[in-house]
Design a protein around this motif. Structure first.
Motif, short mmCIF file in Angstrom:
data_model
loop_
_atom_site.label_atom_id
_atom_site.label_comp_id
_atom_site.label_asym_id
_atom_site.label_seq_id
_atom_site.Cartn_x
_atom_site.Cartn_y
_atom_site.Cartn_z
N LYS A 1 -8.81 2.57 -8.02
CA LYS A 1 -7.54 2.95 -7.38
C LYS A 1 -6.37 2.79 -8.37
O LYS A 1 -6.40 1.93 -9.25
CB LYS A 1 -7.26 2.09 -6.15
N LYS A 2 -5.33 3.62 -8.17
CA LYS A 2 -4.13 3.56 -9.01
C LYS A 2 -3.19 2.47 -8.50
O LYS A 2 -3.10 2.23 -7.30
CB LYS A 2 -3.41 4.90 -8.98
N THR B 1 -12.00 -1.01 -8.36
CA THR B 1 -11.94 -0.09 -7.22
C THR B 1 -11.71 1.36 -7.61
O THR B 1 -11.93 2.26 -6.80
CB THR B 1 -10.80 -0.49 -6.26
N TYR C 1 0.12 -0.08 -4.62
CA TYR C 1 -1.32 0.11 -4.78
C TYR C 1 -1.75 1.27 -3.89
O TYR C 1 -1.46 1.28 -2.70
CB TYR C 1 -2.05 -1.18 -4.37
N GLU C 2 -2.43 2.23 -4.48
CA GLU C 2 -2.84 3.42 -3.74
C GLU C 2 -4.05 3.14 -2.86
O GLU C 2 -5.00 2.50 -3.30
CB GLU C 2 -3.17 4.54 -4.73
N VAL C 3 -3.98 3.59 -1.62
CA VAL C 3 -5.09 3.40 -0.68
C VAL C 3 -5.96 4.64 -0.61
O VAL C 3 -5.61 5.69 -1.03
CB VAL C 3 -4.60 3.03 0.75
N GLU D 1 0.29 5.82 -0.12
CA GLU D 1 -0.65 6.95 -0.16
C GLU D 1 -0.73 7.55 -1.55
O GLU D 1 -1.76 8.07 -1.95
CB GLU D 1 -0.22 8.03 0.85
N CYS D 2 0.41 7.51 -2.29
CA CYS D 2 0.46 8.12 -3.62
C CYS D 2 1.33 7.28 -4.55
O CYS D 2 2.55 7.22 -4.37
CB CYS D 2 1.01 9.55 -3.52
N GLU E 1 0.84 -1.20 0.00
CA GLU E 1 0.00 0.00 0.00
C GLU E 1 0.87 1.25 0.00
O GLU E 1 1.95 1.26 0.59
CB GLU E 1 -0.88 0.06 1.25
N ILE F 1 -5.29 2.09 -13.61
CA ILE F 1 -6.43 2.26 -12.71
C ILE F 1 -7.14 0.92 -12.59
O ILE F 1 -7.49 0.30 -13.60
CB ILE F 1 -7.43 3.32 -13.24
N ASP F 2 -7.33 0.46 -11.36
CA ASP F 2 -8.07 -0.78 -11.11
C ASP F 2 -9.52 -0.54 -11.53
O ASP F 2 -10.19 0.34 -10.99
CB ASP F 2 -7.99 -1.13 -9.63
#
Length: 128
Positions: A110-111, A108, A126-128, A83-84, A81, A104-105
């Motif tokens: 998410k990036k 979700t 994986y960005e949270v 943050e960016c 994980e 991009i998932d």
């Protein structure tokens, strides 16, 4: 059976010093314990990942090669994980690590992106 969480992930490397440098200096994991096991001519390095999980980095003389593509049978990849994703990817690139294009998932939104450790093990941020 009551499994609570992943306790650790074990990784066997081909070059202990290179992998130790990668996981500690590039990825920033903290050394918890380092042991040389003379009878196996093997190192075992315990690494803390943000104080939550642990990676065991092993060295063995002449380990066999394993397919490392994300779609190979077996463990697909190890994901971390962040943050960016952009910042994490830029930091990896500053260390000379090749990083795939950020995606991009579709489920979700998410990036995420992939890169590899010194032995070609597929790793994901994986960005949270």
């Amino acid at each position: 059976m009551m499994l609570k969480r992943i306790h650790h992930v074990a990784v066997i490397c081909s070059n202990y010093e290179i992998s130790k440098q990668f996981y500690t200096e590039v990825l920033g994991f903290k050394i918890v314990n380092e042991v040389y096991r003379k009878e196996r001519d093997s190192y075992k390095l315990d690494l803390a990942v943000n104080g939550l999980y642990q990676i065991e980095l092993f060295s063995f003389p002449n380990p066999p090669a394993r397919p490392s593509f994300p779609e190979a049978t077996g463990l697909r990849h190890l994901a971390f994980e962040t943050e960016c994703v952009e910042t994490a990817a830029a930091t990896l690139k500053e260390h000379g690590i090749q990083v795939e294009e950020i995606r991009i998932d579709p489920i979700t939104g998410k990036k995420f992106t992939f890169f590899q450790d010194p032995d070609g093990l597929p790793l994901e941020i994986y960005e949270v």
